[in-house]
Design an enzyme around this catalytic site. Structure first.
Site, mmCIF file in Angstrom:
data_model
loop_
_atom_site.group_PDB
_atom_site.id
_atom_site.type_symbol
_atom_site.label_atom_id
_atom_site.label_comp_id
_atom_site.label_asym_id
_atom_site.label_seq_id
_atom_site.Cartn_x
_atom_site.Cartn_y
_atom_site.Cartn_z
ATOM 1 C CG HIS A 159 59.437 101.261 -21.056
ATOM 2 N ND1 HIS A 159 59.114 101.144 -19.726
ATOM 3 C CD2 HIS A 159 60.587 100.556 -21.210
ATOM 4 C CE1 HIS A 159 60.026 100.426 -19.098
ATOM 5 N NE2 HIS A 159 60.935 100.054 -19.991
ATOM 6 N NE ARG A 247 85.491 116.161 -30.074
ATOM 7 C CZ ARG A 247 85.339 115.697 -31.312
ATOM 8 N NH1 ARG A 247 84.190 115.150 -31.662
ATOM 9 N NH2 ARG A 247 86.315 115.802 -32.184
ATOM 10 C CG ASP A 298 65.652 93.310 -19.963
ATOM 11 O OD1 ASP A 298 65.110 93.987 -19.083
ATOM 12 O OD2 ASP A 298 65.601 93.599 -21.170
#
Length: 413
Positions: A159, A247, A298
C-alpha cells in the site's frame, strides 16, 4: 465465492440440465459435498425459484454423508489487466470483464477490493460498483472490500505510504469523508491499534459492514478488544502483521483466544498460493481453528497476464513467474493464483479432507458475510450456484441460479 460445489468423474453422467432445472441422474461416480449432510443423488435445482431441494424421506440427514458446497472470493483487487483501484469513467466494464473471466475458476460471487487510494478515487469508483447478482454475464458482486487507507505504516506492505490515514477526532466522519458513500461496501480492513479505531469498528458493524483486522502491528489485547467491539475477520493471516510470539501472539492469537464473545467465531483469510504462506503455517492455522479459515486469492490486476510490469492502484507491479512484487523491491503485492489453484494447494499442503478444502472457499466466506442461508451450502432455500469439478478439483463447469454459465471444452457435449 464458490457457492455450491459438486464434482464427478464424468459431469455429463451426473447432471441432467433442462432449462433452469438441474436434476440428479443415477451415477455411481458422482459425489457432492456440503454442510447439509445429504446424499448427492438427493439434490436438485427447482426452476426459477433458484433453490436447492432435497428428498429428505429417501435421503435422511447424515453427518458422515459425502456432501458439500461452492466459492466466493472475499478479496480480489482486479485481474486480466483490470485494476479496480483505478478511477475511470467506466469502472463497470472492468468489473464485468473480471466477473466473466473468473467463472472459469469456479467463482460465482466475489468482493472487488480497492487498495489504499486518495479520497477522490474512492468517491469516483465506489458508486460504480453496485451489488449485483451473478448470471451468464459473470459472477455476482457481493459488495466492495476496502483495504486501507486506515492501516499501519510499518505493515503497509504494497500500500502506498503517501495515502495512508489515521482517524481524526470525529473518527467515523473521517471515514465517510475518505470513502464517500458506504452503500456498496461489504468489508473494511483496518489496523485496530490506531487511535479511535474502536469507535469506527462499532459504527461500521452497526451498518452491517464486516470489519477485518489487517496490515497491523496490534498486540493480542488490542485485537481482542477490536473483536469484542464488532470485528469478525482477519485479512490474510500471517501476512502484513506482527509475527507470532509466544509471549504475545498478536492478531494470530485470536485463533485460540479465550477472550472473544461467547459463541463468536473469528474468521481469517489465508492466501494458499504457495508463495505467501508456508505449508507448515497453513497446517498450524487450519489445525488450530479450521471452522474459521477462509481461502482468499488476494488476486491483483496481473492475474492472467503473465510476466511483465502491471499496476495495482497507485503502484507499479512486476510479475516474474508466480510471484508479484512492487516494482524495484522484494515486497510481495498480492497473488496471481486463481481460486481453484489455491484450493488444490491448500488441500495438498494441509492434508485436510476435500470437504474441508471446499468449505474454506464456500461455506466459511458465506458465514463471514452472513449469507449462509443462500450461499455456500446445499440446504433448502440456498441459491443454486455451483461448480462441477473432476477428481483433481479442476473446474469442469460453473452454474449460477441453476444455469450453466461456463463449461470446460473437454467437458462439453
Amino acid at each position: 465465492m464458490w457457492s455450491v460445489v459438486t464434482w464427478a468423474r464424468s459431469p455429463r453422467d451426473s447432471l441432467a440440465v433442462e432449462s433452469h432445472v438441474v436434476r440428479p441422474v443415477p451415477a455411481s461416480d458422482c459425489q457432492c459435498t456440503g454442510n447439509c449432510g445429504l446424499s448427492p443423488k438427493a439434490c436438485w435445482v427447482r426452476h426459477s425459484s433458484e433453490c436447492v431441494a432435497a428428498n429428505l424421506q429417501r435421503w435422511p440427514r447424515c453427518a458422515s454423508s459425502p456432501t458439500a458446497a461452492s466459492c466466493a472470493a472475499a478479496r480480489c483487487s482486479g485481474g486480466f489487466g483490470v485494476d479496480f483501484s483505478r478511477a475511470t469513467e467506466d469502472v463497470g466494464s472492468g468489473i464485468a470483464l473480471v466477473a466473466q473471466r473468473i467463472l472459469s475458476h469456479g467463482v460465482t460471487s466475489f468482493c472487488p477490493t480497492l487498495v489504499t487510494s486518495p479520497p477522490e478515487v474512492y468517491h469516483k469508483v465506489l458508486p460504480q460498483i453496485p451489488v449485483k447478482s451473478g448470471g451468464p454475464h459473470g459472477a455476482g458482486v457481493l459488495g466492495v472490500h476496502l483495504e486501507g487507507p486506515f492501516i499501519s505504516r510499518e505493515k503497509r506492505g504494497a500500500h502506498p505510504e503517501a495515502y495512508l490515514r489515521s482517524f481524526e477526532a470525529n473518527a467515523f466522519h473521517d471515514v465517510l469523508a475518505t470513502y464517500g458513500s458506504l452503500d456498496n461496501v461489504r468489508i473494511v480492513t483496518l489496523a485496530p491499534e490506531l487511535d479511535r479505531s474502536l469507535e469506527v469498528i462499532q459504527a461500521l458493524a452497526a451498518q452491517g459492514i464486516c470489519v477485518s483486522l489487517g496490515h497491523s502491528v496490534a498486540d493480542l489485547a488490542a485485537a481482542e478488544e477490536a473483536v469484542q467491539n464488532g470485528a469478525t475477520f482477519i485479512t490474510h493471516l500471517f501476512n502484513a502483521m506482527l509475527p507470532f510470539h509466544h509471549r504475545d501472539p498478536g492478531i494470530v492469537g485470536l485463533l485460540t483466544s479465550d477472550q472473544l464473545p461467547p459463541g463468536h467465531c473469528i474468521f481469517y483469510g489465508m492466501i494458499a498460493d504457495g508463495i505467501h504462506t508456508n505449508p507448515a503455517a497453513l497446517r498450524i492455522a487450519h489445525r488450530a481453528h479450521p471452522q474459521g479459515l477462509v481461502l482468499v486469492t488476494d488476486a491483483v490486476p496481473a492475474l492472467g497476464l503473465g510476466n511483465g510490469r502491471h499496476t495495482l492502484g497507485q503502484q507499479e507491479v512486476e510479475v516474474d513467474g508466480l510471484i508479484a512484487h512492487i516494482a524495484g523491491t522484494k515486497t510481495l503485492c498480492g497473488s496471481i493464483a486463481p481460486m481453484d489453484v489455491c484450493i488444490r494447494h491448500f488441500l495438498q499442503a494441509t492434508g485436510c479432507s476435500v470437504e474441508s478444502a471446499l468449505e474454506a472457499a464456500s461455506l466459511h466466506p458465506a458465514q463471514l458475510l452472513g449469507l449462509e442461508k443462500t450461499k455456500g451450502n446445499l440446504d433448502f432455500g440456498a441459491d443454486a450456484d455451483f461448480v462441477v469439478l473432476d477428481d483433481s478439483l479442476h473446474v469442469q463447469a460453473t452454474y449460477i441460479s441453476g444455469e450453466l454459465v461456463w463449461q470446460a471444452e473437454e467437458a462439453g457435449p
